[in-house]
Design a protein around this motif. Structure first.
Motif, mmCIF file in Angstrom:
data_model
loop_
_atom_site.group_PDB
_atom_site.id
_atom_site.type_symbol
_atom_site.label_atom_id
_atom_site.label_comp_id
_atom_site.label_asym_id
_atom_site.label_seq_id
_atom_site.Cartn_x
_atom_site.Cartn_y
_atom_site.Cartn_z
ATOM 1 N N GLN A 36 0.202 -3.794 7.122
ATOM 2 C CA GLN A 36 0.708 -2.800 8.100
ATOM 3 C C GLN A 36 -0.125 -1.803 8.482
ATOM 4 O O GLN A 36 -0.689 -1.386 7.678
ATOM 5 N N ASP A 37 -0.151 -1.601 9.648
ATOM 6 C CA ASP A 37 -1.162 -0.542 10.222
ATOM 7 C C ASP A 37 -0.488 0.981 9.888
ATOM 8 O O ASP A 37 0.528 1.239 10.257
ATOM 9 N N ILE A 38 -1.330 1.653 9.181
ATOM 10 C CA ILE A 38 -0.859 2.951 8.773
ATOM 11 C C ILE A 38 -0.718 3.814 9.944
ATOM 12 O O ILE A 38 0.239 4.711 10.068
ATOM 13 N N GLN A 61 0.895 -1.122 0.092
ATOM 14 C CA GLN A 61 0.041 0.141 0.007
ATOM 15 C C GLN A 61 0.781 1.220 -0.063
ATOM 16 O O GLN A 61 1.928 1.104 0.484
ATOM 17 N N CYS A 109 5.728 6.717 0.982
ATOM 18 C CA CYS A 109 5.959 5.532 1.679
ATOM 19 C C CYS A 109 5.533 4.226 1.352
ATOM 20 O O CYS A 109 4.019 4.480 0.880
ATOM 21 N N GLN A 150 10.495 2.084 4.764
ATOM 22 C CA GLN A 150 9.396 2.191 4.193
ATOM 23 C C GLN A 150 9.542 3.564 3.524
ATOM 24 O O GLN A 150 8.438 3.619 2.393
ATOM 25 N N LEU A 171 4.155 0.354 2.319
ATOM 26 C CA LEU A 171 3.863 -0.207 3.285
ATOM 27 C C LEU A 171 3.245 -1.726 2.867
ATOM 28 O O LEU A 171 2.560 -1.783 1.937
ATOM 29 N N ILE A 203 -4.022 8.383 1.553
ATOM 30 C CA ILE A 203 -3.783 7.085 1.400
ATOM 31 C C ILE A 203 -4.023 7.004 -0.258
ATOM 32 O O ILE A 203 -5.199 7.565 -0.663
ATOM 33 N N THR A 234 -1.681 12.587 6.498
ATOM 34 C CA THR A 234 -1.345 11.115 5.716
ATOM 35 C C THR A 234 -2.429 11.173 4.702
ATOM 36 O O THR A 234 -3.805 11.619 4.808
ATOM 37 N N ILE A 252 1.317 5.218 0.695
ATOM 38 C CA ILE A 252 0.888 6.557 1.512
ATOM 39 C C ILE A 252 1.683 7.349 1.337
ATOM 40 O O ILE A 252 2.952 7.443 1.044
#
Length: 80
Positions: free
Chosen positions: A51-53, A2, A45, A28, A47, A74, A72, A4
């Motif tokens: 993985q928990d953002i 993912q 980044c 990351q 991830l 996404i 942030t 971000i």
């Protein structure tokens, strides 16, 4: 994976230090760009899917010395 994007506001005079530390210490972080406006840096980044953002941002980026604030975004792949 993912992707971000994290906009980072730095303490005065610390943007270069924050950028250097992010690239060197946080695996990351793929890219760091200097930006104009309310924030100083834009970090791209990658991830792992599981993985928990929120944990990543609060534990890995917001704790870097010189960071004052983050925002942030996404990103989802919209086009094939």
């Amino acid at each position: 994976m993912q992707t971000i994007f994290v906009m980072v506001k730095c303490e005065l005079g610390k943007a270069y230090d924050v950028a250097d530390q992010a690239v060197l210490e946080v695996e990351q972080v793929s890219e760091v760009h200097s930006i104009s406006g309310q924030y100083d840096l834009l970090m791209k980044c990658y991830l792992a899917q599981d993985q928990d953002i929120g944990r990543f941002v609060t534990e890995k980026l917001q704790t870097l010395p010189g960071v004052r604030d983050t925002f942030t975004l996404i990103a989802f792949k919209a086009f094939a």
